[in-house]
Design a protein around this motif. Sequence first.
Motif, PDB file in Angstrom:
ATOM      1  N   LEU A   1       0.818  -1.217   0.000  1.00  0.00           N
ATOM      2  CA  LEU A   1       0.000   0.000   0.000  1.00  0.00           C
ATOM      3  C   LEU A   1       0.851   1.266   0.000  1.00  0.00           C
ATOM      4  N   ASP A   2       2.166   1.095  -0.075  1.00  0.00           N
ATOM      5  CA  ASP A   2       3.095   2.230  -0.076  1.00  0.00           C
ATOM      6  C   ASP A   2       2.935   3.088   1.173  1.00  0.00           C
ATOM      7  N   SER A   3       2.743   2.420   2.295  1.00  0.00           N
ATOM      8  CA  SER A   3       2.560   3.115   3.565  1.00  0.00           C
ATOM      9  C   SER A   3       3.912   3.580   4.113  1.00  0.00           C
ATOM     10  N   PRO A   4       3.955   4.745   4.752  1.00  0.00           N
ATOM     11  CA  PRO A   4       5.217   5.209   5.367  1.00  0.00           C
ATOM     12  C   PRO A   4       5.659   4.332   6.538  1.00  0.00           C
ATOM     13  N   ASN A   5       4.749   3.461   7.030  1.00  0.00           N
ATOM     14  CA  ASN A   5       5.091   2.561   8.136  1.00  0.00           C
ATOM     15  C   ASN A   5       5.903   1.348   7.692  1.00  0.00           C
ATOM     16  N   ALA A   6       5.986   1.135   6.386  1.00  0.00           N
ATOM     17  CA  ALA A   6       6.608  -0.078   5.869  1.00  0.00           C
ATOM     18  C   ALA A   6       8.057  -0.229   6.330  1.00  0.00           C
ATOM     19  N   LYS A   7       8.832   0.863   6.259  1.00  0.00           N
ATOM     20  CA  LYS A   7      10.250   0.780   6.632  1.00  0.00           C
ATOM     21  C   LYS A   7      10.415   0.348   8.086  1.00  0.00           C
ATOM     22  N   ASP A   8       9.660   0.971   8.982  1.00  0.00           N
ATOM     23  CA  ASP A   8       9.759   0.628  10.407  1.00  0.00           C
ATOM     24  C   ASP A   8       9.375  -0.823  10.659  1.00  0.00           C
ATOM     25  N   LEU A   9       8.369  -1.301   9.934  1.00  0.00           N
ATOM     26  CA  LEU A   9       7.929  -2.679  10.114  1.00  0.00           C
ATOM     27  C   LEU A   9       8.987  -3.661   9.624  1.00  0.00           C
ATOM     28  N   PHE A  10       9.653  -3.330   8.518  1.00  0.00           N
ATOM     29  CA  PHE A  10      10.739  -4.190   8.037  1.00  0.00           C
ATOM     30  C   PHE A  10      11.865  -4.256   9.064  1.00  0.00           C
ATOM     31  N   TYR A  11      12.210  -3.109   9.630  1.00  0.00           N
ATOM     32  CA  TYR A  11      13.260  -3.095  10.652  1.00  0.00           C
ATOM     33  C   TYR A  11      12.840  -3.906  11.872  1.00  0.00           C
ATOM     34  N   LYS A  12      11.570  -3.793  12.260  1.00  0.00           N
ATOM     35  CA  LYS A  12      11.065  -4.574  13.393  1.00  0.00           C
ATOM     36  C   LYS A  12      11.143  -6.060  13.094  1.00  0.00           C
ATOM     37  N   LEU A  13      10.857  -6.404  11.847  1.00  0.00           N
ATOM     38  CA  LEU A  13      10.841  -7.814  11.438  1.00  0.00           C
ATOM     39  C   LEU A  13      12.222  -8.447  11.579  1.00  0.00           C
ATOM     40  N   ILE A  14      13.246  -7.744  11.137  1.00  0.00           N
ATOM     41  CA  ILE A  14      14.584  -8.345  11.164  1.00  0.00           C
ATOM     42  C   ILE A  14      15.198  -8.314  12.566  1.00  0.00           C
ATOM     43  N   LYS A  15      14.602  -7.557  13.470  1.00  0.00           N
ATOM     44  CA  LYS A  15      15.124  -7.491  14.839  1.00  0.00           C
ATOM     45  C   LYS A  15      14.403  -8.432  15.789  1.00  0.00           C
ATOM     46  N   GLU A  16      13.428  -9.194  15.240  1.00  0.00           N
ATOM     47  CA  GLU A  16      12.727 -10.166  16.078  1.00  0.00           C
ATOM     48  C   GLU A  16      13.725 -11.191  16.612  1.00  0.00           C
ATOM     49  N   ASN A  17      13.659 -11.476  17.901  1.00  0.00           N
ATOM     50  CA  ASN A  17      14.616 -12.388  18.527  1.00  0.00           C
ATOM     51  C   ASN A  17      14.146 -13.838  18.554  1.00  0.00           C
ATOM     52  N   GLU A  18      12.838 -14.050  18.407  1.00  0.00           N
ATOM     53  CA  GLU A  18      12.293 -15.394  18.594  1.00  0.00           C
ATOM     54  C   GLU A  18      12.583 -16.302  17.403  1.00  0.00           C
ATOM     55  N   SER A  19      12.733 -15.743  16.234  1.00  0.00           N
ATOM     56  CA  SER A  19      12.905 -16.572  15.035  1.00  0.00           C
ATOM     57  C   SER A  19      14.039 -16.019  14.187  1.00  0.00           C
ATOM     58  N   ASN A  20      14.511 -16.845  13.285  1.00  0.00           N
ATOM     59  CA  ASN A  20      15.555 -16.431  12.359  1.00  0.00           C
ATOM     60  C   ASN A  20      14.915 -15.771  11.149  1.00  0.00           C
ATOM     61  N   PHE A  21      14.955 -14.459  11.125  1.00  0.00           N
ATOM     62  CA  PHE A  21      14.361 -13.706  10.021  1.00  0.00           C
ATOM     63  C   PHE A  21      15.443 -13.132   9.103  1.00  0.00           C
ATOM     64  N   SER A  22      16.533 -13.854   8.972  1.00  0.00           N
ATOM     65  CA  SER A  22      17.644 -13.340   8.168  1.00  0.00           C
ATOM     66  C   SER A  22      17.220 -13.042   6.734  1.00  0.00           C
ATOM     67  N   ARG A  23      16.299 -13.839   6.196  1.00  0.00           N
ATOM     68  CA  ARG A  23      15.828 -13.652   4.822  1.00  0.00           C
ATOM     69  C   ARG A  23      15.238 -12.256   4.614  1.00  0.00           C
ATOM     70  N   TYR A  24      14.649 -11.709   5.664  1.00  0.00           N
ATOM     71  CA  TYR A  24      13.935 -10.446   5.517  1.00  0.00           C
ATOM     72  C   TYR A  24      14.869  -9.243   5.490  1.00  0.00           C
ATOM     73  N   ASN A  25      16.162  -9.475   5.750  1.00  0.00           N
ATOM     74  CA  ASN A  25      17.139  -8.423   5.488  1.00  0.00           C
ATOM     75  C   ASN A  25      17.155  -8.088   3.999  1.00  0.00           C
ATOM     76  N   PHE A  26      16.996  -9.123   3.170  1.00  0.00           N
ATOM     77  CA  PHE A  26      16.941  -8.874   1.728  1.00  0.00           C
ATOM     78  C   PHE A  26      15.734  -8.012   1.375  1.00  0.00           C
ATOM     79  N   PHE A  27      14.575  -8.327   1.960  1.00  0.00           N
ATOM     80  CA  PHE A  27      13.363  -7.579   1.612  1.00  0.00           C
ATOM     81  C   PHE A  27      13.448  -6.124   2.075  1.00  0.00           C
ATOM     82  N   LEU A  28      14.106  -5.895   3.216  1.00  0.00           N
ATOM     83  CA  LEU A  28      14.325  -4.517   3.657  1.00  0.00           C
ATOM     84  C   LEU A  28      15.255  -3.802   2.680  1.00  0.00           C
TER      85      LEU A  28
END
Length: 320
Positions: free
Chosen positions: A189-216
Motif C-alpha cells: 500500500l506504499d505506507s510510510p510505516n513499511a520501513k519501520d515494520l521491516f526493521y522490526k521484522l529483522i530485529k525479532e529475537n524469537e525466530s531467524n528472520f535473516s531472509r527479511y534483510n533482503f526484503f528490507l
Amino acid sequence: MKLFTSIKFSFLLFILIFFHIYPSHSANQKVSYSSDDIYNYFSGIISFNHNNASQAYKYFSKIKHIKNKHNDFNVKFVRTLVELEKFNKVFAYLKKLNNDQLNFPEAYLLLGTEAFAKKDFLLAEKFFEQLNNFSLDEPISNDIMKNVLISWAQLAQQKKEKAFDTMNNISDRFHNFKLIQKTFINCYLDSPNAKDLFYKLIKENESNFSRYNFFLANYLLNQDEVLASEKIIDESLKIHDSNLLLKQSKILFDNKDYKKIQNFFDCKNSNNILAEFFYVISNLYSNEQNFSASNFYLKIALYLNPNFYTNKILLGDNLF
C-alpha cells in the motif's frame, strides 16, 4: 521368497483397496478397470511415492480416463503435474473435472492461484473461500492458509477493510506470520510505516528472520536509498554469513546491478507477495523433511514469481 510374498500381498491389498474403496461415487453404478489401468495406477503411485514425478506422469497419463471415477488419482496426478511445472496442463485438467471430483483442496488452491495470477481477484477469492471446507494439514494451520490467501485477494480488489479484518482472524498465536503479512501489506500500500515494520521484522529475537534483510534492502533500493540498502546487506552478512540470498545480493551490489535485485521481488506486485507466502510454506515443509509437499508449494511460488531464481536453492536442498 519372503520379499516376493510381501510384494504379492501388497499388490493384492492394493487391488482390493482400488476396487472397493474407490469404485465410484454412486452405489448403483459399477465401474470396471482393466488390468492395464490397475498396473499403470499402481506403478504411478510407486513412482509418486519415490518422488519420481517424470515416471509417475508417464503412468498416470495413460489412465486419465478414470478422472471422473477416482478422486485419489486426481490428487496425485495434479501434484505430479505441479512437480513437473506443467501448470497450463494442470489448470486445463482441473477445469475438465466434474464438481464431485473437483472437491479437494489442491484443486481450489491451484485454480485460485491461476485466477490470482491473471488478476481475476474476485474469482480467486471465491476459490480460496472453498478452502474453508477442508483441513489442509499445513504446518502453519488451515487458519493461516485460507485467511492469508483470501485477504490478499481482497486487498488486490481494493477491499482494504475486509482484507485487514480477514488477516486479523488469524490467531495471535501466529504472531510472526501476522507481522510478516502486516509488513508486506504496508509495503504493498506504499505506507510510510513499511520501513519501520521491516526493521522490526529483522530485529525479532524469537525466530531467524535473516531472509527479511533482503526484503528490507529491496524496499530501500526501491525508495532510492542505495547506500542504506547496501549497508543492510553488509551488516546482515556479518551475522548471517552463510545465507546464499544475502551473498548473491552482495555480489549484485558490488557489480552495481541494482535492477536485478529489484527484479527479484516487488512488494507492489501481488503475485510476488503470494509467491513469497508459498515459499514460506515450502520452507516449513522442508524443515519437517516433507520434501514432496515442500516442492509442491515451491513450484507454485516459482510459477507466481519466476524472477526470484535464488528460491531454487531450496529445491536443490530438498533434492540433496
